[in-house]
Design a protein around this motif. Sequence first.
Motif, PDB file in Angstrom:
ATOM      1  N   LEU A 106       0.852  -1.185   0.000  1.00  0.00           N
ATOM      2  CA  LEU A 106       0.000   0.000   0.000  1.00  0.00           C
ATOM      3  C   LEU A 106       0.888   1.236   0.000  1.00  0.00           C
ATOM      4  CD1 LEU A 106      -2.691  -0.999   2.671  1.00  0.00           C
ATOM      5  CD2 LEU A 106      -2.770  -1.328   0.205  1.00  0.00           C
ATOM      6  N   PRO A 107       0.725   2.121  -0.946  1.00  0.00           N
ATOM      7  CA  PRO A 107       1.599   3.295  -1.012  1.00  0.00           C
ATOM      8  C   PRO A 107       1.376   4.228   0.169  1.00  0.00           C
ATOM      9  CG  PRO A 107      -0.220   3.519  -2.555  1.00  0.00           C
ATOM     10  CD  PRO A 107      -0.296   2.125  -2.007  1.00  0.00           C
ATOM     11  N   GLN A 108       2.452   4.824   0.641  1.00  0.00           N
ATOM     12  CA  GLN A 108       2.333   5.876   1.636  1.00  0.00           C
ATOM     13  C   GLN A 108       1.817   7.144   0.953  1.00  0.00           C
ATOM     14  OE1 GLN A 108       2.916   5.248   4.882  1.00  0.00           O
ATOM     15  NE2 GLN A 108       3.338   3.122   4.290  1.00  0.00           N
ATOM     16  N   LYS A 109       1.396   8.095   1.773  1.00  0.00           N
ATOM     17  CA  LYS A 109       0.818   9.317   1.225  1.00  0.00           C
ATOM     18  C   LYS A 109       1.789  10.014   0.269  1.00  0.00           C
ATOM     19  CE  LYS A 109      -1.665  11.692   4.028  1.00  0.00           C
ATOM     20  NZ  LYS A 109      -2.115  12.580   5.136  1.00  0.00           N
ATOM     21  N   GLN A 110       3.068  10.061   0.625  1.00  0.00           N
ATOM     22  CA  GLN A 110       4.044  10.764  -0.186  1.00  0.00           C
ATOM     23  C   GLN A 110       4.433   9.988  -1.441  1.00  0.00           C
ATOM     24  OE1 GLN A 110       4.464   9.623   2.849  1.00  0.00           O
ATOM     25  NE2 GLN A 110       6.397   8.494   3.081  1.00  0.00           N
ATOM     26  N   LYS A 140     -12.646   6.921   2.601  1.00  0.00           N
ATOM     27  CA  LYS A 140     -12.187   6.252   3.817  1.00  0.00           C
ATOM     28  C   LYS A 140     -12.923   4.937   4.025  1.00  0.00           C
ATOM     29  CE  LYS A 140     -11.313   7.051   8.734  1.00  0.00           C
ATOM     30  NZ  LYS A 140     -11.409   8.005   9.853  1.00  0.00           N
ATOM     31  N   ALA A 141     -12.165   3.879   4.283  1.00  0.00           N
ATOM     32  CA  ALA A 141     -12.721   2.572   4.658  1.00  0.00           C
ATOM     33  C   ALA A 141     -12.371   2.308   6.124  1.00  0.00           C
ATOM     34  CB  ALA A 141     -12.171   1.489   3.743  1.00  0.00           C
ATOM     35  N   THR A 142     -12.421   1.046   6.530  1.00  0.00           N
ATOM     36  CA  THR A 142     -12.237   0.724   7.949  1.00  0.00           C
ATOM     37  C   THR A 142     -10.862   1.128   8.465  1.00  0.00           C
ATOM     38  OG1 THR A 142     -13.726  -1.155   7.658  1.00  0.00           O
ATOM     39  CG2 THR A 142     -12.414  -1.104   9.667  1.00  0.00           C
ATOM     40  N   PHE A 143      -9.804   0.613   7.856  1.00  0.00           N
ATOM     41  CA  PHE A 143      -8.460   0.939   8.318  1.00  0.00           C
ATOM     42  C   PHE A 143      -7.556   1.360   7.161  1.00  0.00           C
ATOM     43  CE2 PHE A 143      -8.700  -3.588   7.531  1.00  0.00           C
ATOM     44  CZ  PHE A 143      -7.584  -3.841   6.754  1.00  0.00           C
ATOM     45  N   TYR A 144      -8.151   1.739   6.044  1.00  0.00           N
ATOM     46  CA  TYR A 144      -7.358   2.200   4.914  1.00  0.00           C
ATOM     47  C   TYR A 144      -8.156   3.224   4.117  1.00  0.00           C
ATOM     48  CZ  TYR A 144     -10.277  -1.165   2.378  1.00  0.00           C
ATOM     49  OH  TYR A 144     -11.349  -1.852   1.861  1.00  0.00           O
ATOM     50  N   GLN A 145      -7.442   3.938   3.240  1.00  0.00           N
ATOM     51  CA  GLN A 145      -8.042   4.918   2.354  1.00  0.00           C
ATOM     52  C   GLN A 145      -8.034   4.362   0.931  1.00  0.00           C
ATOM     53  OE1 GLN A 145      -9.582   7.273   4.360  1.00  0.00           O
ATOM     54  NE2 GLN A 145      -8.526   9.038   3.515  1.00  0.00           N
ATOM     55  N   ILE A 146      -9.140   4.549   0.225  1.00  0.00           N
ATOM     56  CA  ILE A 146      -9.205   4.180  -1.185  1.00  0.00           C
ATOM     57  C   ILE A 146      -8.872   5.421  -2.008  1.00  0.00           C
ATOM     58  CG2 ILE A 146     -10.668   3.261  -3.028  1.00  0.00           C
ATOM     59  CD1 ILE A 146     -12.411   1.997  -0.850  1.00  0.00           C
ATOM     60  N   LEU A 147      -7.924   5.265  -2.935  1.00  0.00           N
ATOM     61  CA  LEU A 147      -7.516   6.385  -3.779  1.00  0.00           C
ATOM     62  C   LEU A 147      -7.951   6.096  -5.217  1.00  0.00           C
ATOM     63  CD1 LEU A 147      -5.421   6.165  -1.318  1.00  0.00           C
ATOM     64  CD2 LEU A 147      -3.964   7.631  -2.689  1.00  0.00           C
ATOM     65  N   PRO A 148      -9.088   6.627  -5.658  1.00  0.00           N
ATOM     66  CA  PRO A 148      -9.552   6.382  -7.031  1.00  0.00           C
ATOM     67  C   PRO A 148      -8.742   7.223  -8.032  1.00  0.00           C
ATOM     68  CG  PRO A 148     -11.348   7.052  -5.546  1.00  0.00           C
ATOM     69  CD  PRO A 148     -10.065   7.375  -4.878  1.00  0.00           C
ATOM     70  N   MET A 191     -10.215   3.900 -24.187  1.00  0.00           N
ATOM     71  CA  MET A 191     -10.533   3.142 -22.969  1.00  0.00           C
ATOM     72  C   MET A 191     -10.644   4.126 -21.801  1.00  0.00           C
ATOM     73  SD  MET A 191      -8.629  -0.092 -21.096  1.00  0.00           S
ATOM     74  CE  MET A 191      -7.078   0.767 -20.835  1.00  0.00           C
ATOM     75  N   VAL A 192     -11.776   4.045 -21.128  1.00  0.00           N
ATOM     76  CA  VAL A 192     -11.996   4.840 -19.925  1.00  0.00           C
ATOM     77  C   VAL A 192     -12.166   3.852 -18.763  1.00  0.00           C
ATOM     78  CG1 VAL A 192     -13.473   6.504 -18.746  1.00  0.00           C
ATOM     79  CG2 VAL A 192     -13.058   6.726 -21.210  1.00  0.00           C
ATOM     80  N   LEU A 193     -11.444   4.055 -17.705  1.00  0.00           N
ATOM     81  CA  LEU A 193     -11.556   3.152 -16.560  1.00  0.00           C
ATOM     82  C   LEU A 193     -11.216   3.906 -15.284  1.00  0.00           C
ATOM     83  CD1 LEU A 193      -8.445   0.963 -15.991  1.00  0.00           C
ATOM     84  CD2 LEU A 193      -8.490   2.682 -17.802  1.00  0.00           C
ATOM     85  N   ARG A 194     -11.535   3.279 -14.193  1.00  0.00           N
ATOM     86  CA  ARG A 194     -11.132   3.804 -12.887  1.00  0.00           C
ATOM     87  C   ARG A 194     -10.206   2.778 -12.238  1.00  0.00           C
ATOM     88  NH1 ARG A 194     -14.603   6.913  -8.377  1.00  0.00           N
ATOM     89  NH2 ARG A 194     -13.957   8.564  -9.812  1.00  0.00           N
ATOM     90  N   ALA A 195      -9.018   3.236 -11.913  1.00  0.00           N
ATOM     91  CA  ALA A 195      -8.080   2.413 -11.148  1.00  0.00           C
ATOM     92  C   ALA A 195      -8.151   2.857  -9.694  1.00  0.00           C
ATOM     93  CB  ALA A 195      -6.664   2.575 -11.696  1.00  0.00           C
ATOM     94  N   SER A 196      -7.945   1.923  -8.804  1.00  0.00           N
ATOM     95  CA  SER A 196      -7.957   2.246  -7.372  1.00  0.00           C
ATOM     96  C   SER A 196      -6.722   1.658  -6.724  1.00  0.00           C
ATOM     97  CB  SER A 196      -9.211   1.685  -6.685  1.00  0.00           C
ATOM     98  OG  SER A 196     -10.373   2.322  -7.169  1.00  0.00           O
ATOM     99  N   THR A 197      -6.068   2.480  -5.921  1.00  0.00           N
ATOM    100  CA  THR A 197      -5.016   1.977  -5.049  1.00  0.00           C
ATOM    101  C   THR A 197      -5.436   2.283  -3.610  1.00  0.00           C
ATOM    102  OG1 THR A 197      -2.643   1.921  -4.634  1.00  0.00           O
ATOM    103  CG2 THR A 197      -3.615   4.085  -5.106  1.00  0.00           C
ATOM    104  N   TYR A 198      -4.665   1.804  -2.669  1.00  0.00           N
ATOM    105  CA  TYR A 198      -5.115   1.847  -1.288  1.00  0.00           C
ATOM    106  C   TYR A 198      -3.973   2.305  -0.390  1.00  0.00           C
ATOM    107  CZ  TYR A 198      -8.553  -1.052  -3.582  1.00  0.00           C
ATOM    108  OH  TYR A 198      -9.486  -1.519  -4.472  1.00  0.00           O
TER     109      TYR A 198
END
Length: 212
Positions: A106-110, A140-148, A191-198
């Motif tokens: 999971l990537p850090q904020k920076q 925001k989820a339970t213990f992580y953030q979803i970054l769309p 192609m249009v899509l949404r990627a999500s990282t956490y």
Amino acid sequence: MASKRGLDFKRYFAGFDVNNVNLSEAGTWPIGIKVIFIVILFVAVTVAGNFLLLTDQQTQLESLKRDEPQLKAQITKKSEVVSGLPMYQTRLKELENRFKELLTQLPQKQEVPGLLDQMTNLGKNSGLTFRQIALQPEQKATFYQILPIDISVYGSYHAMGEFAYGLAALPRIVTLHDFTLTPQDDGSLQMVLRASTYRYLDDSDDSMAGAK
């Protein structure tokens, strides 16, 4: 002398008529009758008390006998849990290690801007042209953030497949959602899509939430 003792003994019972016993007059009974009555009463109370005590103990014993199979089953079950405790502890340790391993993906904020650069370079190296790659507000989820991340690219079908494969192979966790493919007049595809990282919630996120 013997005759005198007999007379003294009878004196203890003088005036008592066994055929006319009235408990309300017990206070006037001769001393001999009082003693006999007290002894009989004591014996009766003792026998009754012992009977009640034995009856209660018998009831408790029968109750324990009825509960014996259930108690044995509980002991057996708890013994199985205790015997399996080392295995559970080992499994828990494995899960903790797996969780720590996932956290490293999971990537850090920076690190988020660097991840966007990686995705952009990956698409360009696959032969795609970017129309948009934009980070959306965090969820925001339970213990992580979803970054769309909204992505819009142009290119060949083969290039898009290579790009999607490359995203899945990134060292950070990236999931892909909401694909749409639209043919273009020049024969290419859009192609249009949404990627999500956490991103794992850290202390700074808690501080910001408290400040709000």
